[in-house]
Every structure is written in C-alpha cells, then in structure tokens.
Design an enzyme around this catalytic site. Structure first.
Site, PDB file in Angstrom:
ATOM      1  N   HIS A  77      -0.735   0.716  -9.583  1.00  0.00           N
ATOM      2  CA  HIS A  77      -1.807  -0.216  -8.658  1.00  0.00           C
ATOM      3  C   HIS A  77      -2.235  -1.368  -9.524  1.00  0.00           C
ATOM      4  CE1 HIS A  77      -3.474  -0.676  -4.432  1.00  0.00           C
ATOM      5  NE2 HIS A  77      -3.373  -1.905  -4.926  1.00  0.00           N
ATOM      6  N   GLU A  87      -2.749   8.002  -4.642  1.00  0.00           N
ATOM      7  CA  GLU A  87      -3.578   7.169  -5.513  1.00  0.00           C
ATOM      8  C   GLU A  87      -4.810   7.799  -5.576  1.00  0.00           C
ATOM      9  OE1 GLU A  87      -3.561   3.106  -5.051  1.00  0.00           O
ATOM     10  OE2 GLU A  87      -1.434   2.944  -4.658  1.00  0.00           O
ATOM     11  N   ARG A 131       0.838  -1.146  -0.108  1.00  0.00           N
ATOM     12  CA  ARG A 131      -0.058   0.009   0.006  1.00  0.00           C
ATOM     13  C   ARG A 131       0.896   1.265   0.159  1.00  0.00           C
ATOM     14  NH1 ARG A 131      -3.079  -2.981  -1.496  1.00  0.00           N
ATOM     15  NH2 ARG A 131      -5.329  -3.340  -0.778  1.00  0.00           N
TER      16      ARG A 131
END
Length: 313
Positions: A280, A262, A233
């Site tokens: 991602h 993000e 993450r």
C-alpha cells in the site's frame, strides 16, 4: 497577543519531517496507534478542534461525539471510507481530503505493477541473478496496443488513462454513470468491461458500496489471458476468488498494492509467482506526501480563518 494554534489530533503515521511542516500552524497530538488514540481522546478531547486521518484509519461517530470542540475532519489522501461522513454532517463538521495530491504517484505505481506482472519482472530479476539466460525462459506478453479497462474514472483513473494512451492502448471504463466529456468507451456493466479488456485496473473508492465488486464473475470474464491491477482499496477485490482464479489458470496475473488483510500480507497469494505485491505504497513518494500535508495545512488554515476548504468531501 498571538492566538493559540488550533489543536489537531493526527491519527495516521506521519514522519518527523511532515510533522514539522504542521507544527508552525497547529498544536499536534500525534496518535498513530490505538492506545495513543484512545489516550489522547480521553485526556484532551475537549480541546481538539481538528482531526487528520486516512481512509483506512478513519474516525468513528462515537469518537466525534466525545470531541465537543471538533470543527473539521480531514483525510490526508483521497480515501475517506472509514470516516463516518453521515454522522459528521449531522454534527455540522467540515470534511475535506487530499484529492488530487497523489493521483500521479498512484497512477505511476499502477503502471509499475502492470509492467512488472505482465513482463514477469520479479521472476526475470531472480532468474538473471541465478545465471539463467533468455533462451531457457518463456516469452513475456506485451503491454502496448492492448485494451485497458479502468474501474472508477476519477482523478486517479484519469491519470491511468493518460498513461495508457502513451502505450497506444484502447481504453474502456466503468463507473456509476458515463462522463460526457470523456471519449473512452463506457461500460455500464463491469462484467462486459472485463470481457472486453486485457488489463483491468481498479481505481474506485472503497467502502461498503464497492466491497467485492471484483469477484469470481468479473475475474472469469477477464479470463485466462487477463491481468488485474488494484491500487484502490483491498476490499474491492474478493481475495479468495482471486486466489482461486489464479490457481486454476483462469487469470494470467495480478498486481496488488492493496489487499483485504492489510497490514498483514494476503496469505492466499504469497506462493503465487503470478502475483506482484506492494505494501500500500502507491500514493507514497516524497513529493506526493509533501503535497498531501500541504493540502491539509491549506484546508485547515482556510477553515480556521473563516474560508471554504479547497477540497471538500
């Protein structure tokens, strides 16, 4: 008389082909945007029995409390950092995720990033197209027979380690506690692991407990010859500290599939040739997504027929 299909609120993006996999089993309310999410919850919340989401999208306590028929909350992938797990347990909800369904895909991507950044693949591709021949270029480092540190030796971390063995690497890992069945070297201190490693691959869960786990101190310990890869993450790595280390030549490079900004790209890193970025997609492949959707079907179907889910949280 056929029983009605359970109504499922889907909060994450899902391609038509994957929605079609769910349709025979469930009645879908597809809400991949905040506007649709709020609208479906307001209009049809009383009839929603299951929620499918992902870690970055989550499900809040307030949303759970306006879904009186809710029984089960599932994360499509392994991550569930933005699902209010504590409140779900208070509500007595069943929680499940897609653990194991995309581990191989993420581990493959971690090595793609590692090889790309260490071997300068993006730059070499561009230079080759410009007619530059190897004699004019600096040498790229080797990957094999070096030291890899893995932050978080869960399902994905284990798969990364398997691949590292194929490259003849020494492997060390950091986690909450050592795993007795694992032969790789355990480092209770992350800084010590970073000092030891040539490559540091981050595969730990996200959330408040791991926010900025990899910061200035860890990056300094990894050093001017070290490389960072993050497939966990974005919150786990301090982006400002990473940018500062790369600009100062205190770190050789980084491969990132995830970042704090993000879905916007990390502005601090965009002008750096020492960074390889992907949006991602580490866990995304036709095979991995199909397996994740199938896992949700299995988890939810088992729950609605009175059985235990396959991969509980």
């Amino acid at each position: 008389m056929t029983a009605p299909r359970p109504r499922v609120l889907v909060l994450n993006f899902m391609a038509d082909v994957h929605q079609a996999m769910l349709a025979p089993h469930f009645e879908l309310l597809y809400a991949p945007t905040p506007v649709l999410r709020a609208a479906h919850i307001a209009a049809e919340g009383a009839t929603i029995r299951a929620v499918l989401t992902i870690g970055s999208v989550g499900l809040t306590a307030a949303e759970m409390d306006v879904l009186p028929a809710l029984e089960i909350v599932c994360a499509l992938g392994v991550g569930f950092e933005n699902i209010d797990v504590a409140h779900a347990r208070v509500r007595g909800l069943v929680l499940a995720n897609g653990a194991g369904t995309n581990d191989d895909c993420v581990a493959d991507h971690a090595f793609a990033l590692l090889l790309a950044v260490v071997r300068n693949v993006p730059q070499l591709d561009r230079q080759c197209r410009q007619g530059v021949w190897r004699d004019a270029l600096p040498l790229s480092a080797s990957v094999s027979h070096r030291r890899m540190g893995i932050v978080g030796l869960g399902g994905i971390g284990h798969k990364v380690a398997q691949r590292a063995l194929g490259f003849g690497m020494q492997i060390g890992y950091h986690g909450r506690k050592p795993q007795p069945q694992v032969v790789h070297a355990y480092f209770a201190d992350l800084v010590a692991l970073a000092v030891w490693a040539d490559f540091l691959v981050v595969a730990t869960p996200g959330g408040p407990a791991t926010r900025h786990l990899v910061g200035a101190e860890v990056l300094a310990a990894l050093g001017a010859g070290g490389y960072l890869v993050n497939v966990s993450r974005g919150s786990v790595v301090d982006t400002a500290a990473l940018a500062a280390a790369l600009r100062a030549g205190q770190l050789a490079g980084a491969g990132l599939d995830v970042y704090e900004s993000e879905p916007q790209p990390p502005a601090e890193l965009l002008d750096l040739d020492t960074v390889v970025l992907t949006p991602h997609v580490g866990g995304w492949s036709p095979q991995a997504i199909e397996a994740s959707v199938q896992r949700f079907i299995e988890n939810a179907t088992r729950h609605f027929t009175g059985q235990a889910v396959v991969s509980p949280i």
